[in-house]
Scaffold this active site. Structure first.
Site, mmCIF file in Angstrom:
data_model
loop_
_atom_site.group_PDB
_atom_site.id
_atom_site.type_symbol
_atom_site.label_atom_id
_atom_site.label_comp_id
_atom_site.label_asym_id
_atom_site.label_seq_id
_atom_site.Cartn_x
_atom_site.Cartn_y
_atom_site.Cartn_z
ATOM 1 N N SER A 172 0.849 -1.191 0.000
ATOM 2 C CA SER A 172 0.000 0.000 0.000
ATOM 3 C C SER A 172 0.879 1.234 0.000
ATOM 4 C CB SER A 172 -0.920 0.009 1.220
ATOM 5 O OG SER A 172 -0.161 0.154 2.410
ATOM 6 N N LYS A 173 0.241 2.405 0.029
ATOM 7 C CA LYS A 173 0.977 3.669 -0.045
ATOM 8 C C LYS A 173 1.952 3.845 1.114
ATOM 9 C CE LYS A 173 -2.482 6.260 -2.672
ATOM 10 N NZ LYS A 173 -3.409 7.410 -2.683
ATOM 11 N N ARG A 174 1.659 3.206 2.238
ATOM 12 C CA ARG A 174 2.557 3.400 3.383
ATOM 13 C C ARG A 174 3.927 2.767 3.138
ATOM 14 N NH1 ARG A 174 -0.740 -0.772 5.100
ATOM 15 N NH2 ARG A 174 0.328 -2.668 5.794
#
Length: 478
Positions: free
Chosen positions: A250-252
């Site tokens: 994910s973006k994290r």
């Protein structure tokens, strides 16, 4: 509705497809699926189709379509057909649904939402897997007043579906585990699983390569294909990509959009090379040309287990590409990154020569531009550690001497520059480092750069003398 070119004999030509939903950017997982599908088609001399599954009218956007097309173009994953859009094929879907209703392989279901909710609640209370119970499967009465029916596929009641998955091996699902799937909503719009089946049938797709989150959809789609008398393609479900912490990517975990990697200065070849190795390998080989990928890739060798995305490994690989790609090509790609720093690449040294010296010192084009900026523009401040170590009071004499000699140097070229620095060191009875390092910090702003002769030559006489004056003023004020 869209029509398709003749696919040729299905038995003799491989045909794959990539079918993203335009509800966001082209992410890394989707790009790997596209790559695997593209490689399989290219290796077997087949065709690769790009299909945009845009039936989610609320979430699909033109911007997302553009991002997908731009991402595919940047990666060089060229398609032989398409892009096709499902929203342009609603007429065809209605046509097939009418055929299925006439053939008795689909039927109208008049259940209301309230009835379905009650059925679900009752099944859950009895600890039964919630599913439609087929109550309208054999209904032959009149339409139910006030209820717009959905269309359901009449799934076989017995037997089983065996998916001879090219990655996972045989997967068996009993038909009695599957309920009658809705293939058209009450408003007439077709559903995902139905559209996919009709598209794959019409386009002559022979191999469906997609994420393993689609495994549950596959037996339903196979049954619909069989009901339509269509040839069932081969399926390969590839495992998802995880972050380095074992969680879903994910973006994290950093950039997950393909275009974000482009904007950060990664090379498309390096990204493809990294993606192909996320689940596939060929011995211990790490770096592959595009031609090698096509020749060596085998979908049957893809790992069943999920792969972890490692940004450090991608950075290392990108650096290998920066160093091995012709400097003329890298210099061209570097230009917009220099421009983003306010640098006119044509106002100073030849960018090709800068790349020859600096490519080994950076992992991305963005970093290469930042590391090379001093060749074109004066730096704002000295690196604190470098200045403390090398711009000491005792550096004033050699720097002043260098300033005088370099200003009078007839030929500003590496050999003469090296001789000048060496001569000053000899005359002052200093080791070369005691002269070259203060000079490097004065000119570059830090204690790391290519050879001092090349650094001075590319920076140019005017800038070198100006920065020496700045360094001498800095020492005088200390």
């Amino acid at each position: 509705m869209q029509r398709f070119p003749a696919a040729g004999p299905i038995a003799t030509m491989v045909k794959t497809r990539f079918a993203p939903s335009p509800t966001g950017f082209l992410h890394i997982g989707g790009a790997r699926t596209a790559l695997y599908s593209w490689l399989h088609a290219r290796r077997h001399g087949g065709q690769f189709v790009l299909r945009i599954e845009d039936t989610d009218l609320e979430r699909s956007t033109p911007e997302a379509v553009a991002a997908i097309l731009d991402g595919m173009a940047w990666l060089g994953l060229d398609h032989d057909e398409g892009p096709y859009f499902q929203t342009q094929r609603f007429g065809r879907y209605r046509e097939v649904i009418a055929q299925m209703l006439a053939a008795g392989t689909a039927y109208r279901c008049y259940c209301t939402k309230e009835e379905l909710d009650a059925l679900r609640a009752e099944q859950m209370a009895q600890k039964i897997k919630p599913r439609y119970d087929g109550r309208y499967r054999d209904y032959d009465g009149p339409p139910r007043p006030g209820v717009e029916p959905v269309i359901r596929f009449k799934n076989p009641l017995d037997g089983e579906v065996v998916i001879d998955d090219l990655v996972h091996g045989p997967i068996t699902i009993r038909n009695d585990e599957l309920d009658d799937l809705v293939i058209a909503r009450a408003d007439g719009t077709p559903t995902y699983n139905f559209c996919v089946v009709v598209d794959d049938m019409d386009m002559g797709i022979t191999h469906v390569i997609r994420g393993d989150d689609h495994i549950n959809n596959t037996p339903r789609q196979i049954n619909i294909l069989r009901a339509l008398g269509a040839t069932v393609p081969s399926y390969a479900h590839v495992a998802m990509i995880l972050g380095d912490d074992g969680q879903k990517l994910s973006k994290r975990h950093g950039a997950v959009s393909v275009l974000a990697y482009r904007d950060e200065g990664f090379l498309p070849g390096a990204v493809l090379n990294y993606l192909v190795r996320l689940g596939w390998s060929h011995g211990d080989q790490e770096v592959f040309t595009r031609e090698e990928m096509i020749r060596l890739f085998d979908i049957g060798d893809v790992n069943k287990a999920a792969s972890a995305f490692n940004t450090s490994k991608l950075l290392w690989l990108n650096q290998q590409y920066l160093m091995s790609t012709p400097p003329e090509q890298i210099a061209w790609l570097l230009r917009p990154f220099l421009s983003a720093l306010g640098i006119d690449p044509d106002s100073g040294p030849d960018p090709v020569e800068v790349v020859r010296e600096m490519a080994c010192r950076a992992q991305t084009l963005q970093e290469l531009a930042a590391q090379s900026a001093f060749f074109w523009q004066d730096f704002e401040a000295y690196d604190e550690k470098s200045a403390r170590q090398h711009l000491k009071p005792e550096a004033a004499q050699p720097l002043a001497c260098l300033r005088e000699r370099l200003a009078a140097l007839p030929a500003w070229e590496p050999a003469a520059l090296h001789e000048t620095v060496q001569a000053v060191a000899t005359e002052l009875e200093l080791k070369m480092g005691k002269v070259a390092q203060p000079l490097r910090v004065a000119v570059v702003g830090r204690a790391a750069s290519p050879g001092i002769d090349v650094t001075l030559a590319l920076t140019g006489r005017e800038a070198v003398l100006r920065r020496l004056d700045r360094a001498l003023a800095h020492l005088a004020a200390a």
